[in-house]
Design an enzyme around this catalytic site. Structure first.
Site, PDB file in Angstrom:
ATOM      1  N   CYS A 130       2.969   7.703   0.895  1.00 56.33           N
ATOM      2  CA  CYS A 130       3.304   6.815  -0.214  1.00 56.33           C
ATOM      3  C   CYS A 130       3.969   7.538  -1.378  1.00 56.33           C
ATOM      4  O   CYS A 130       5.146   7.362  -1.648  1.00 56.33           O
ATOM      5  CB  CYS A 130       2.032   6.101  -0.676  1.00 56.33           C
ATOM      6  SG  CYS A 130       2.269   5.077  -2.134  1.00 56.33           S
ATOM      7  N   HIS A 149       2.362   4.758  -7.752  1.00 54.42           N
ATOM      8  CA  HIS A 149       1.524   5.814  -7.196  1.00 54.42           C
ATOM      9  C   HIS A 149       2.167   7.175  -7.445  1.00 54.42           C
ATOM     10  O   HIS A 149       2.118   8.057  -6.591  1.00 54.42           O
ATOM     11  CB  HIS A 149       1.328   5.587  -5.690  1.00 54.42           C
ATOM     12  CG  HIS A 149       0.167   6.340  -5.110  1.00 54.42           C
ATOM     13  ND1 HIS A 149      -0.086   6.380  -3.758  1.00 54.42           N
ATOM     14  CD2 HIS A 149      -0.812   7.085  -5.690  1.00 54.42           C
ATOM     15  CE1 HIS A 149      -1.167   7.098  -3.525  1.00 54.42           C
ATOM     16  NE2 HIS A 149      -1.615   7.545  -4.683  1.00 54.42           N
TER      17      HIS A 149
END
Length: 221
Positions: free
Chosen positions: A93, A153
């Site tokens: 991610c 993130h």
């Protein structure tokens, strides 16, 4: 740079244009004349920019690339333009996001892994170097309005507190003027921890009322 664009955009931030000519100090002086204030805007013909980044989606998952996930709108866009097929996904991610948001190799922007496993090893600190400007910052410094929605993130875990520091947040050093979403790798999909800018806010609806929290990260300019 557009031939009709008289602004030098090779250096960012764009240097302030200095006044040339006679400087008068009396408004009644007949020679008092200054050019109008011109707000910074993108060059004529500059495109709008929208990037939608989805977690856990393989390169060929979309039907636009022959995959099983039916994405008719993607197919329409692809049929009328280019299909970019050389983006390097890191299969994680945070690294993929930071690579996409900067246009650089994930190790060169400190994101060799997700933020939760950051170390002080080169390329794995999760801290964006000052020498690597995010694409949103480049657009913002060229007069674009920028916003980010959804999941973020890319913030080092020790900076995700509502107390900051906010240098790595979207509206801090990320180049976005507006942010609405959540910080970190995950959140409760029915009772999400949402921020507007750097301010924690309550979800607009409860789970029973139909709240929906999305784990995608659009990038607008």
């Amino acid at each position: 740079m557009n031939n009709q664009d008289k602004i030098q955009r090779t250096v960012l931030p764009i240097p302030d244009r200095q006044h040339t000519g006679l400087t008068t100090y009396d408004a009644k002086d007949p020679n008092t004349k200054f050019p109008p204030i011109e707000p910074l805007r993108p060059p004529k013909g500059a495109p709008n920019v929208l990037i939608v980044l989805l977690d856990d989606v393989g390169f060929a998952a979309s039907s636009a690339f022959g995959g099983p996930c039916q994405t008719p709108n993607f197919e329409k866009l692809a049929s009328g333009g280019l299909k970019y097929n050389r983006f390097h996904t890191t299969a994680l991610c945070s690294p993929t996001r930071q690579a996409c948001l900067t246009g650089r190799n994930h190790h060169s922007v400190g994101m060799g892994g997700i933020t939760e496993i950051a170390t002080s090893a080169p390329g794995y600190c999760s801290v964006l170097p000052k020498s690597k400007a995010p694409l949103a910052m480049t657009l913002k410094l060229n007069g674009y309005s920028t916003a980010q929605f959804g999941k973020c993130h890319e913030v080092p875990v020790w900076e995700t507190s509502p107390m900051g520091p906010f240098n790595s947040w979207p509206t801090g050093g990320g180049g976005f003027e507006y942010f609405y979403g959540f910080i970190g790798g995950e959140t409760n999909q029915w009772d999400p921890s949402i921020y507007e800018g750097t301010t924690p806010i309550e979800p607009p609806k409860t789970a029973e009322e139909g709240v929906f929290c999305f784990a995608l990260q659009p990038f607008l300019g």
